[in-house]
Design a protein around this motif. Structure first.
Motif, PDB file in Angstrom:
ATOM      1  N   ARG A 133      54.199 136.553  38.201  1.00 27.80           N
ATOM      2  CA  ARG A 133      53.105 137.513  38.015  1.00 27.80           C
ATOM      3  C   ARG A 133      53.347 138.502  36.881  1.00 27.80           C
ATOM      4  N   GLY A 134      54.303 138.208  36.029  1.00 32.85           N
ATOM      5  CA  GLY A 134      54.600 139.092  34.909  1.00 32.85           C
ATOM      6  C   GLY A 134      53.669 138.843  33.737  1.00 32.85           C
ATOM      7  N   ASN A 135      54.113 139.205  32.568  1.00 28.02           N
ATOM      8  CA  ASN A 135      53.343 139.071  31.343  1.00 28.02           C
ATOM      9  C   ASN A 135      52.907 137.621  31.120  1.00 28.02           C
ATOM     10  N   PHE A 136      51.668 137.437  30.666  1.00 25.92           N
ATOM     11  CA  PHE A 136      51.099 136.111  30.468  1.00 25.92           C
ATOM     12  C   PHE A 136      51.894 135.282  29.462  1.00 25.92           C
ATOM     13  N   ILE A 137      52.323 135.891  28.374  1.00 23.97           N
ATOM     14  CA  ILE A 137      53.067 135.163  27.342  1.00 23.97           C
ATOM     15  C   ILE A 137      54.406 134.685  27.903  1.00 23.97           C
ATOM     16  N   THR A 138      55.074 135.555  28.644  1.00 23.54           N
ATOM     17  CA  THR A 138      56.341 135.186  29.281  1.00 23.54           C
ATOM     18  C   THR A 138      56.124 134.055  30.271  1.00 23.54           C
ATOM     19  N   LYS A 139      55.065 134.149  31.058  1.00 25.78           N
ATOM     20  CA  LYS A 139      54.735 133.111  32.040  1.00 25.78           C
ATOM     21  C   LYS A 139      54.532 131.768  31.338  1.00 25.78           C
ATOM     22  N   CYS A 140      53.813 131.766  30.232  1.00 25.37           N
ATOM     23  CA  CYS A 140      53.581 130.526  29.488  1.00 25.37           C
ATOM     24  C   CYS A 140      54.892 129.941  28.977  1.00 25.37           C
ATOM     25  N   LEU A 141      55.776 130.789  28.476  1.00 25.35           N
ATOM     26  CA  LEU A 141      57.066 130.299  27.984  1.00 25.35           C
ATOM     27  C   LEU A 141      57.870 129.695  29.140  1.00 25.35           C
ATOM     28  N   LEU A 142      57.884 130.367  30.283  1.00 26.31           N
ATOM     29  CA  LEU A 142      58.613 129.845  31.441  1.00 26.31           C
ATOM     30  C   LEU A 142      58.063 128.488  31.885  1.00 26.31           C
ATOM     31  N   GLU A 143      56.746 128.352  31.855  1.00 30.22           N
ATOM     32  CA  GLU A 143      56.131 127.103  32.304  1.00 30.22           C
ATOM     33  C   GLU A 143      56.325 125.960  31.309  1.00 30.22           C
ATOM     34  N   ILE A 144      56.400 126.281  30.035  1.00 25.05           N
ATOM     35  CA  ILE A 144      56.509 125.207  29.042  1.00 25.05           C
ATOM     36  C   ILE A 144      57.963 124.724  28.873  1.00 25.05           C
ATOM     37  N   MET A 145      58.921 125.569  29.183  1.00 26.81           N
ATOM     38  CA  MET A 145      60.331 125.193  28.996  1.00 26.81           C
ATOM     39  C   MET A 145      60.696 123.859  29.670  1.00 26.81           C
ATOM     40  N   GLY A 188      47.392 133.179  18.959  1.00 27.35           N
ATOM     41  CA  GLY A 188      47.052 132.386  17.783  1.00 27.35           C
ATOM     42  C   GLY A 188      46.183 133.162  16.833  1.00 27.35           C
ATOM     43  N   PRO A 189      45.832 132.624  15.733  1.00 24.90           N
ATOM     44  CA  PRO A 189      46.035 131.246  15.283  1.00 24.90           C
ATOM     45  C   PRO A 189      47.247 131.070  14.381  1.00 24.90           C
ATOM     46  N   SER A 190      47.978 132.161  14.079  1.00 27.36           N
ATOM     47  CA  SER A 190      49.120 132.022  13.164  1.00 27.36           C
ATOM     48  C   SER A 190      50.320 132.781  13.711  1.00 27.36           C
ATOM     49  N   GLY A 191      51.437 132.572  13.063  1.00 29.33           N
ATOM     50  CA  GLY A 191      52.666 133.245  13.471  1.00 29.33           C
ATOM     51  C   GLY A 191      53.312 132.560  14.664  1.00 29.33           C
ATOM     52  N   PHE A 192      54.172 133.296  15.345  1.00 34.90           N
ATOM     53  CA  PHE A 192      54.883 132.747  16.492  1.00 34.90           C
ATOM     54  C   PHE A 192      53.945 132.537  17.668  1.00 34.90           C
ATOM     55  N   VAL A 193      54.209 131.494  18.428  1.00 36.06           N
ATOM     56  CA  VAL A 193      53.441 131.207  19.637  1.00 36.06           C
ATOM     57  C   VAL A 193      53.775 132.238  20.706  1.00 36.06           C
ATOM     58  N   PHE A 194      55.074 132.537  20.853  1.00 39.35           N
ATOM     59  CA  PHE A 194      55.536 133.435  21.907  1.00 39.35           C
ATOM     60  C   PHE A 194      55.913 134.791  21.310  1.00 39.35           C
ATOM     61  N   LYS A 195      54.891 135.570  21.019  1.00 42.16           N
ATOM     62  CA  LYS A 195      55.088 136.907  20.463  1.00 42.16           C
ATOM     63  C   LYS A 195      55.365 137.885  21.596  1.00 42.16           C
ATOM     64  N   PRO A 196      56.152 138.918  21.337  1.00 47.80           N
ATOM     65  CA  PRO A 196      56.361 139.927  22.380  1.00 47.80           C
ATOM     66  C   PRO A 196      55.054 140.671  22.630  1.00 47.80           C
ATOM     67  N   ALA A 197      54.794 140.997  23.881  1.00 51.21           N
ATOM     68  CA  ALA A 197      53.523 141.622  24.264  1.00 51.21           C
ATOM     69  C   ALA A 197      53.238 142.893  23.470  1.00 51.21           C
ATOM     70  N   ALA A 198      54.244 143.706  23.249  1.00 55.70           N
ATOM     71  CA  ALA A 198      54.033 144.985  22.562  1.00 55.70           C
ATOM     72  C   ALA A 198      53.901 144.834  21.051  1.00 55.70           C
ATOM     73  N   TRP A 199      54.216 143.674  20.508  1.00 55.44           N
ATOM     74  CA  TRP A 199      54.244 143.487  19.053  1.00 55.44           C
ATOM     75  C   TRP A 199      53.376 142.322  18.610  1.00 55.44           C
ATOM     76  N   ARG A 200      52.319 141.994  19.353  1.00 58.12           N
ATOM     77  CA  ARG A 200      51.530 140.811  19.033  1.00 58.12           C
ATOM     78  C   ARG A 200      50.957 140.816  17.625  1.00 58.12           C
ATOM     79  N   SER A 201      50.764 142.001  17.054  1.00 51.08           N
ATOM     80  CA  SER A 201      50.196 142.045  15.706  1.00 51.08           C
ATOM     81  C   SER A 201      51.257 141.821  14.625  1.00 51.08           C
ATOM     82  N   ASP A 202      52.530 141.832  15.008  1.00 49.80           N
ATOM     83  CA  ASP A 202      53.617 141.642  14.055  1.00 49.80           C
ATOM     84  C   ASP A 202      53.976 140.162  13.995  1.00 49.80           C
TER      85      ASP A 202
END
Length: 134
Positions: free
Chosen positions: A19-31, A98-112
């Motif tokens: 139930r944590g951050n969506f991006i983290t959840k996606c990374l955990l599920e794809i591993m 998306g659509p560019s950059g890293f797939v798994f961006k940190p939640a607080a830095w998605r624009s970086d």
């Protein structure tokens, strides 16, 4: 550490219930679907993912290789076939990072575009799920 085959199914269920951050959840599920090193998955970028062909082309530069091999132009990239489940996760994540950059961006830095999710974020999420890390 998971030592019993039946525990793998339980881990997959636990990952879906995270139930944590969506991006983290996606990374955990794809591993477990791509079976690659965490460092490589963390550095996956959108330009490496081909949704139509169902592949992720992991460049040699982010693979665990000797420096001379990483820098050698003849070292082939690693092509990872993506299952339907992995593609589904990536499609839902594409709407967020998306659509560019890293797939798994940190939640607080998605624009970086230069930052990727931290390994400690993933390790903390696994600890929260009761998965031992060694």
């Amino acid at each position: 550490m998971i030592l019993k085959p039946g525990a793998v199914g339980q881990l997959r269920s636990d990952l879906k219930e995270y139930r944590g951050n969506f991006i983290t959840k996606c990374l955990l599920e794809i591993m477990p679907l791509v079976f690659q090193r965490l460092g490589q998955v963390r550095r996956m970028s959108w330009d490496q993912v081909d949704f139509e062909a169902g592949v992720w082309t992991c460049p040699a530069q982010i693979m665990k290789l000797r420096r001379v091999d990483k820098e050698h132009e003849q070292t082939p990239d690693h092509v990872v076939l993506l299952s339907k489940q992995a593609l589904e996760i990536l499609r839902s994540l594409h709407q967020v990072t998306g659509p560019s950059g890293f797939v798994f961006k940190p939640a607080a830095w998605r624009s970086d575009e230069t930052r990727t999710i931290c390994e400690n974020t993933v390790n903390s999420a696994l600890r929260a799920l009761g998965v031992g890390l060694h």
